[in-house]
Design an enzyme around this catalytic site. Structure first.
Site, mmCIF file in Angstrom:
data_model
loop_
_atom_site.group_PDB
_atom_site.id
_atom_site.type_symbol
_atom_site.label_atom_id
_atom_site.label_comp_id
_atom_site.label_asym_id
_atom_site.label_seq_id
_atom_site.Cartn_x
_atom_site.Cartn_y
_atom_site.Cartn_z
ATOM 1 N N GLU A 110 1.946 -12.357 -2.666
ATOM 2 C CA GLU A 110 0.513 -12.663 -2.600
ATOM 3 C C GLU A 110 -0.172 -12.541 -3.952
ATOM 4 O O GLU A 110 -1.275 -13.058 -4.145
ATOM 5 C CB GLU A 110 -0.188 -11.757 -1.568
ATOM 6 C CG GLU A 110 -0.413 -10.320 -1.986
ATOM 7 C CD GLU A 110 0.794 -9.391 -1.826
ATOM 8 O OE1 GLU A 110 0.591 -8.172 -1.968
ATOM 9 O OE2 GLU A 110 1.918 -9.865 -1.574
ATOM 10 N N CYS A 153 6.491 -5.193 0.595
ATOM 11 C CA CYS A 153 6.569 -3.894 -0.072
ATOM 12 C C CYS A 153 6.476 -2.752 0.950
ATOM 13 O O CYS A 153 7.418 -2.493 1.674
ATOM 14 C CB CYS A 153 5.526 -3.807 -1.180
ATOM 15 S SG CYS A 153 5.833 -2.476 -2.368
ATOM 16 N N ILE A 204 5.777 -3.637 -7.561
ATOM 17 C CA ILE A 204 4.864 -2.537 -7.870
ATOM 18 C C ILE A 204 5.276 -1.335 -7.028
ATOM 19 O O ILE A 204 5.134 -1.364 -5.810
ATOM 20 C CB ILE A 204 3.396 -2.920 -7.571
ATOM 21 C CG1 ILE A 204 3.000 -4.178 -8.348
ATOM 22 C CG2 ILE A 204 2.464 -1.750 -7.886
ATOM 23 C CD1 ILE A 204 1.661 -4.757 -7.938
ATOM 24 N N ARG A 205 5.812 -0.299 -7.673
ATOM 25 C CA ARG A 205 6.339 0.867 -6.939
ATOM 26 C C ARG A 205 7.193 0.393 -5.766
ATOM 27 O O ARG A 205 7.094 0.889 -4.650
ATOM 28 C CB ARG A 205 5.206 1.770 -6.449
ATOM 29 C CG ARG A 205 4.464 2.466 -7.563
ATOM 30 C CD ARG A 205 3.339 3.368 -7.068
ATOM 31 N NE ARG A 205 3.810 4.329 -6.082
ATOM 32 C CZ ARG A 205 3.217 4.550 -4.908
ATOM 33 N NH1 ARG A 205 2.128 3.903 -4.562
ATOM 34 N NH2 ARG A 205 3.704 5.446 -4.075
ATOM 35 N N HIS A 251 5.626 -8.525 -4.093
ATOM 36 C CA HIS A 251 4.284 -8.960 -3.679
ATOM 37 C C HIS A 251 4.062 -10.447 -3.960
ATOM 38 O O HIS A 251 3.459 -10.799 -4.974
ATOM 39 C CB HIS A 251 3.217 -8.146 -4.422
ATOM 40 C CG HIS A 251 3.162 -6.720 -4.022
ATOM 41 N ND1 HIS A 251 2.420 -6.285 -2.954
ATOM 42 C CD2 HIS A 251 3.773 -5.627 -4.533
ATOM 43 C CE1 HIS A 251 2.563 -4.974 -2.825
ATOM 44 N NE2 HIS A 251 3.386 -4.552 -3.771
ATOM 45 N N GLY A 285 0.858 -1.178 0.000
ATOM 46 C CA GLY A 285 0.000 0.000 0.000
ATOM 47 C C GLY A 285 0.891 1.223 0.000
ATOM 48 O O GLY A 285 1.979 1.206 -0.570
ATOM 49 N N GLU A 286 0.485 2.256 0.659
ATOM 50 C CA GLU A 286 1.291 3.478 0.755
ATOM 51 C C GLU A 286 1.773 3.580 2.198
ATOM 52 O O GLU A 286 0.974 3.760 3.115
ATOM 53 C CB GLU A 286 0.442 4.685 0.345
ATOM 54 C CG GLU A 286 1.246 5.846 -0.188
ATOM 55 C CD GLU A 286 2.091 6.509 0.884
ATOM 56 O OE1 GLU A 286 3.317 6.623 0.674
ATOM 57 O OE2 GLU A 286 1.542 6.893 1.927
#
Length: 188
Positions: A171, A79, A134-135, A169, A47-48
């Site tokens: 998952e 992440c 992802i990022r 990630h 997430g962020e």
């Protein structure tokens, strides 16, 4: 039956829950302090990280989670979860749960458009696992006592006692190697 908490605020919460169920463990969504009761392990999804950190502070989860980690409960950050656990975020201080002796750099591979998938050999598993970035953050330094489990130029998965961190990630893949490692090897 082992009970694995999944911080249910952002990220691949449902995907983590499905992986936990596949392994025969019981998932527990964690949204408030009471949800931490009787957990055998905890996953901090992506997430962020700044937003998740604020949520942890505002709900009082931060101190409770830190106490559980200090008591030896296994925790895994994926992440943004890895960023939360880092003692040093490059040019930004530390994560909200600063227990992992690494230096990490946020969004090191670029924006959402720069996301990618890569097969990476993991010696501990003796197999290549699919990794989705992802990022993603990049681990730029590890201290003594931190074991590097997988690398892609720099470490992408590390283990320090009861703390696991992956910059990707797991998952979101069809594989279950990382969840199996966490649930079956780290969680007692």
């Amino acid at each position: 039956m082992k009970t694995i908490g999944v911080l249910a605020f952002q990220g691949g919460v449902i995907e983590h829950v499905k992986k936990i169920e596949e392994l025969g463990a019981k998932p527990q969504l964690v949204k408030k302090k009471e949800d931490l009761k009787d957990l055998d392990g905890l996953i901090l999804p992506g997430g962020e990280s700044t937003t998740i950190g604020k949520f942890l502070i505002e709900t009082g989860l931060k101190d409770q989670i830190l106490n559980l980690i200090y008591e030896g409960m296994p925790v895994w950050g994926t992440c943004a979860g890895a960023i939360l656990l880092s003692k040093n975020i490059k040019n930004q201080g530390s994560g909200v749960l600063p227990v992992l002796n690494i230096v990490i750099e946020r969004n090191a591979y670029g924006s959402q458009l720069d996301s990618f998938k890569k097969e990476v050999f993991v010696p501990r598993f003796n197999i290549a696992t699919e990794c989705i970035f992802i990022r993603a953050p990049r681990i730029v330094e590890v201290a003594e006592g931190v074991e590097v489990l997988a690398e892609l130029e720099t470490p992408i998965a590390v283990l320090q006692k009861n703390i696991l961190a992956t910059t990707f990630h797991p998952e979101l893949t069809s594989q279950n190697y990382w969840h199996s490692f966490f649930v079956e090897n780290m969680v007692k």
